[in-house]
Design a protein around this motif. Structure first.
Motif, PDB file in Angstrom:
ATOM      1  N   GLY A   5      -0.661   8.734 -10.644  1.00 39.35           N
ATOM      2  CA  GLY A   5      -1.434   8.558 -12.014  1.00 39.35           C
ATOM      3  C   GLY A   5      -3.118   8.853 -11.940  1.00 39.35           C
ATOM      4  O   GLY A   5      -3.388   9.633 -12.732  1.00 39.35           O
ATOM      5  N   TYR A   8      -3.286  12.988 -12.053  1.00 38.20           N
ATOM      6  CA  TYR A   8      -3.126  13.669 -13.404  1.00 38.20           C
ATOM      7  C   TYR A   8      -3.582  12.963 -14.620  1.00 38.20           C
ATOM      8  O   TYR A   8      -3.271  13.695 -15.521  1.00 38.20           O
ATOM      9  N   PHE A   9      -3.487  11.714 -14.643  1.00 36.68           N
ATOM     10  CA  PHE A   9      -3.694  11.090 -15.870  1.00 36.68           C
ATOM     11  C   PHE A   9      -4.696  10.117 -15.882  1.00 36.68           C
ATOM     12  O   PHE A   9      -4.949   9.105 -16.333  1.00 36.68           O
ATOM     13  N   ASP A  10      -6.001  10.745 -15.574  1.00 40.82           N
ATOM     14  CA  ASP A  10      -7.348  10.077 -15.635  1.00 40.82           C
ATOM     15  C   ASP A  10      -8.325  11.070 -16.174  1.00 40.82           C
ATOM     16  O   ASP A  10      -8.869  11.801 -15.733  1.00 40.82           O
ATOM     17  N   ALA A  12      -5.113  10.361 -19.439  1.00 41.04           N
ATOM     18  CA  ALA A  12      -3.915  11.104 -20.061  1.00 41.04           C
ATOM     19  C   ALA A  12      -4.073  12.512 -20.758  1.00 41.04           C
ATOM     20  O   ALA A  12      -5.201  12.295 -21.621  1.00 41.04           O
ATOM     21  N   PRO A  13      -3.535  13.420 -20.647  1.00 35.60           N
ATOM     22  CA  PRO A  13      -3.388  14.470 -21.562  1.00 35.60           C
ATOM     23  C   PRO A  13      -3.234  14.193 -22.747  1.00 35.60           C
ATOM     24  O   PRO A  13      -2.510  13.418 -23.109  1.00 35.60           O
ATOM     25  N   TRP A  16       0.019  12.559 -24.743  1.00 39.13           N
ATOM     26  CA  TRP A  16       1.243  11.970 -23.985  1.00 39.13           C
ATOM     27  C   TRP A  16       0.629  10.554 -23.528  1.00 39.13           C
ATOM     28  O   TRP A  16      -0.515  10.322 -23.344  1.00 39.13           O
ATOM     29  N   PRO A  18       1.014   8.052 -20.490  1.00 35.39           N
ATOM     30  CA  PRO A  18       1.471   7.798 -19.270  1.00 35.39           C
ATOM     31  C   PRO A  18       2.304   6.479 -19.038  1.00 35.39           C
ATOM     32  O   PRO A  18       2.054   5.481 -19.584  1.00 35.39           O
ATOM     33  N   HIS A  21       3.625   4.123 -13.459  1.00 34.43           N
ATOM     34  CA  HIS A  21       3.337   4.831 -12.056  1.00 34.43           C
ATOM     35  C   HIS A  21       3.720   3.909 -10.861  1.00 34.43           C
ATOM     36  O   HIS A  21       3.015   3.726 -10.120  1.00 34.43           O
ATOM     37  N   LEU A 183       1.307  20.863 -21.205  1.00 36.09           N
ATOM     38  CA  LEU A 183       1.465  19.590 -20.301  1.00 36.09           C
ATOM     39  C   LEU A 183       1.101  20.386 -18.946  1.00 36.09           C
ATOM     40  O   LEU A 183       0.495  20.125 -18.279  1.00 36.09           O
ATOM     41  N   LEU A 187      -1.713  19.862 -16.060  1.00 37.08           N
ATOM     42  CA  LEU A 187      -1.626  19.320 -14.688  1.00 37.08           C
ATOM     43  C   LEU A 187      -2.088  20.382 -13.728  1.00 37.08           C
ATOM     44  O   LEU A 187      -2.445  19.848 -12.734  1.00 37.08           O
ATOM     45  N   ARG A 190      -5.709  20.304 -13.172  1.00 41.77           N
ATOM     46  CA  ARG A 190      -6.151  18.981 -12.565  1.00 41.77           C
ATOM     47  C   ARG A 190      -5.863  19.026 -11.164  1.00 41.77           C
ATOM     48  O   ARG A 190      -6.594  18.506 -10.339  1.00 41.77           O
TER      49      ARG A 190
END
Length: 210
Positions: A5, A8-10, A12-13, A16, A18, A21, A183, A187, A190
């Motif tokens: 989390g 990759y998701f800070d 979120a793309p 998308w 999230p 996690h 996506l 990823l 990042r």
């Protein structure tokens, strides 16, 4: 996975949402993908579908070693470079339910670890990292996950005999979808600062992109 989390998701793309996690097995996220509840899953390599899996496309993101870790004042710290897996096996190490991560489990069992069973199936800080409050517990961590522990942890001078990492897993029919490709690019973007700052990390697509 719980470490994915923050990687990759800070944030979120765009476009998308999230998940939580908190999966601690490979079977449930694959079932959710199969049923169309999840569109994509960042799975923990090596416990991801094979490259020739007929149902899922499994796209490599990152590979890296994984080390054993212990807390302050653990007796194994005194062994220094004389440490062996046989010495480590004399101490408890956390084991998930049988089959949760079968390839990772097989590796640890081969070297005498995976010997302190846990019944948890979802990541919870108190139930997972909290197990390492025991002064004698041996854990395993990478640079992506070591900061998750509630107490300071120290890498032992032993790497497990396998590489771990992340794969982006989707239904094979969506492997070329434009949103999936966007996506995937995000990823990898990042991951770039991690790769540049940590030489032990491996870009599994580097050869393919050259």
């Amino acid at each position: 996975m719980y470490w994915s989390g923050k990687t990759y998701f800070d944030p979120a793309p765009e476009g998308w949402l999230p998940g939580n996690h908190d999966f601690l097995n490979v079977h449930q996220p694959l079932a959710l993908l199969r049923d169309g509840i999840l569109d994509a899953w960042i799975g923990a390599y090596p416990d991801v579908p094979d490259q020739d899996d007929p149902e899922f496309a499994s796209i490599p993101l990152i590979r890296h070693p994984i080390n054993l870790v212990v807390g302050d004042n653990h007796p194994l710290l005194a062994a220094g470079d004389k440490l062996t897996f046989e010495m480590v096996s004399e101490y408890p190490s956390l084991a998930l339910p049988d089959g949760a991560f079968p390839k990772f489990e097989a590796c640890l069992k081969h070297i005498g670890l995976w010997n302190s069973p846990s019944r948890i199936s979802r990541y919870n800080r108190d139930k997972w990292e909290g197990r390492w409050e025991s002064e004698l517990m041996v854990g395993y961590a990478s640079i992506f996950s070591i900061d998750s522990y509630p107490q300071p942890q120290h890498f032992l001078p032993l790497q497990l005999p396998l590489l771990v990492g992340d794969n982006l897993v989707i239904k094979r029919e969506y492997a070329g979808h434009p949103r999936l490709l966007q996506l995937l690019a995000k990823l990898r973007e990042r991951l770039r600062p991690w790769l540049e700052a940590n030489p032990e990390l491996i870009d599994p697509m580097e050869g393919a992109n050259s």
